[in-house]
Design a protein around this motif. Structure first.
Motif, mmCIF file in Angstrom:
data_model
loop_
_atom_site.group_PDB
_atom_site.id
_atom_site.type_symbol
_atom_site.label_atom_id
_atom_site.label_comp_id
_atom_site.label_asym_id
_atom_site.label_seq_id
_atom_site.Cartn_x
_atom_site.Cartn_y
_atom_site.Cartn_z
ATOM 1 N N GLU A 84 0.780 -1.276 -0.153
ATOM 2 C CA GLU A 84 0.089 -0.086 -0.117
ATOM 3 C C GLU A 84 0.895 1.233 -0.212
ATOM 4 O OE1 GLU A 84 -2.642 -0.464 3.269
ATOM 5 O OE2 GLU A 84 -3.608 -1.950 2.615
ATOM 6 N N ASN A 85 2.193 1.218 0.406
ATOM 7 C CA ASN A 85 2.935 2.425 0.732
ATOM 8 C C ASN A 85 4.153 2.546 -0.184
ATOM 9 O OD1 ASN A 85 1.526 3.687 2.920
ATOM 10 N ND2 ASN A 85 1.623 1.688 3.750
ATOM 11 N N PHE A 86 4.621 1.534 -0.721
ATOM 12 C CA PHE A 86 5.828 1.436 -1.594
ATOM 13 C C PHE A 86 5.510 1.391 -2.835
ATOM 14 C CE2 PHE A 86 7.313 0.933 2.585
ATOM 15 C CZ PHE A 86 8.372 0.184 2.986
ATOM 16 N N ASP A 87 6.499 1.864 -3.652
ATOM 17 C CA ASP A 87 6.313 1.574 -5.118
ATOM 18 C C ASP A 87 6.725 0.462 -5.782
ATOM 19 O OD1 ASP A 87 5.825 4.414 -5.348
ATOM 20 O OD2 ASP A 87 7.759 4.978 -5.741
ATOM 21 N N TYR A 88 5.901 -0.320 -6.560
ATOM 22 C CA TYR A 88 6.033 -1.650 -7.008
ATOM 23 C C TYR A 88 7.000 -1.220 -8.177
ATOM 24 C CZ TYR A 88 5.741 -5.826 -9.493
ATOM 25 O OH TYR A 88 5.901 -7.152 -9.897
ATOM 26 N N VAL A 89 8.070 -1.865 -8.473
ATOM 27 C CA VAL A 89 9.072 -1.593 -9.669
ATOM 28 C C VAL A 89 9.307 -2.773 -10.396
ATOM 29 C CG1 VAL A 89 10.074 0.490 -8.648
ATOM 30 C CG2 VAL A 89 11.286 -1.813 -8.336
ATOM 31 N N GLY A 90 8.441 -4.011 -10.175
ATOM 32 C CA GLY A 90 8.589 -5.061 -10.699
ATOM 33 C C GLY A 90 10.163 -5.481 -10.917
ATOM 34 N N ASP A 91 10.513 -6.095 -12.325
ATOM 35 C CA ASP A 91 11.612 -6.759 -12.332
ATOM 36 C C ASP A 91 12.869 -5.730 -12.307
ATOM 37 O OD1 ASP A 91 10.636 -9.222 -12.868
ATOM 38 O OD2 ASP A 91 10.556 -8.950 -15.116
ATOM 39 N N SER A 92 12.607 -4.352 -12.347
ATOM 40 C CA SER A 92 13.482 -3.377 -12.333
ATOM 41 C C SER A 92 13.844 -3.265 -10.904
ATOM 42 C CB SER A 92 13.007 -2.108 -12.914
ATOM 43 O OG SER A 92 12.672 -2.225 -14.181
ATOM 44 N N PHE A 93 13.671 -3.959 -9.959
ATOM 45 C CA PHE A 93 13.914 -3.884 -8.600
ATOM 46 C C PHE A 93 15.549 -3.799 -8.192
ATOM 47 C CE2 PHE A 93 15.328 -5.389 -4.205
ATOM 48 C CZ PHE A 93 14.541 -4.482 -3.491
ATOM 49 N N ALA A 94 16.228 -4.560 -8.534
ATOM 50 C CA ALA A 94 17.768 -4.383 -8.548
ATOM 51 C C ALA A 94 18.211 -3.252 -9.012
ATOM 52 C CB ALA A 94 18.446 -5.655 -8.959
ATOM 53 N N THR A 95 18.088 -2.916 -10.160
ATOM 54 C CA THR A 95 18.262 -1.511 -10.952
ATOM 55 C C THR A 95 18.088 -0.194 -10.104
ATOM 56 O OG1 THR A 95 18.355 -2.693 -13.141
ATOM 57 C CG2 THR A 95 18.471 -0.170 -12.927
ATOM 58 N N GLU A 96 16.766 -0.325 -9.656
ATOM 59 C CA GLU A 96 16.274 0.754 -8.857
ATOM 60 C C GLU A 96 16.720 0.781 -7.375
ATOM 61 O OE1 GLU A 96 14.129 4.493 -8.440
ATOM 62 O OE2 GLU A 96 14.667 3.186 -10.520
ATOM 63 N N ALA A 97 17.044 -0.155 -7.043
ATOM 64 C CA ALA A 97 17.430 -0.139 -5.562
ATOM 65 C C ALA A 97 18.996 0.288 -5.490
ATOM 66 C CB ALA A 97 17.497 -1.599 -4.969
ATOM 67 N N ARG A 98 19.688 0.106 -6.407
ATOM 68 C CA ARG A 98 21.169 0.404 -6.739
ATOM 69 C C ARG A 98 21.172 1.851 -6.940
ATOM 70 N NH1 ARG A 98 25.170 -2.496 -6.916
ATOM 71 N NH2 ARG A 98 24.142 -4.241 -7.357
ATOM 72 N N ALA A 99 19.998 2.361 -7.862
ATOM 73 C CA ALA A 99 20.397 3.825 -8.053
ATOM 74 C C ALA A 99 19.624 4.485 -7.035
ATOM 75 C CB ALA A 99 19.136 3.818 -9.290
#
Length: 143
Positions: A84-99
């Protein structure tokens, strides 16, 4: 939830938790079950003794049904809060977490999917991540 003793084709032994036997089969077919040691997706279930009431491994603590239910409800609340409170980034999780970690993307809570290799790389690089608790099985799916 069901726990399987697993081993890869390099004889590394580990365990995995799945919502059901069908969940395990589906994840295995998609190559989503991988050895945490070598990342091999050639994984198979090992022979396990059935869980028999009254037997405990050394140091294992048995949860009474009420405590187990409370724990499952708490995990469900954590999962709902994230969804409910976080952004769902799908398969881009690793890339977005690193960014986010490197300051190239805005600081915010995210969730999504990552391969075991991506998870190991993020952890090795000091990126703070945690697994999302599994969805509780639907009452219609439980025996």
């Amino acid at each position: 939830m069901i726990r399987y003793a697993l081993a890869c084709d390099h004889a590394h032994e580990f365990e995995g938790w799945f919502g059901s036997s069908d969940d395990y089969d589906a994840q295995l077919a998609k190559g989503q079950v991988a050895c945490p040691v070598c990342d091999s997706t050639a994984v198979a279930k090992q022979i396990m003794a059935p869980a028999v009431a009254g037997t405990k491994r050394k140091g294992e603590v048995a949860l009474n049904p009420q405590a187990r239910q409370m724990m499952m409800e708490a995990l469900g609340q954590v999962r709902r809060h994230v969804e409910e409170n976080f952004d769902y980034v799908g398969d881009s999780f690793a890339t977005e977490a690193r960014a986010i970690h490197e300051g190239r993307s805005e600081e915010r809570g995210i969730y999504g999917e990552a391969s075991p290799k991506e998870i190991r790389e993020l952890t090795a690089d000091g990126v703070s991540i945690a697994p999302l608790p599994p969805e509780a099985p639907k009452k219609t799916d439980v025996n």
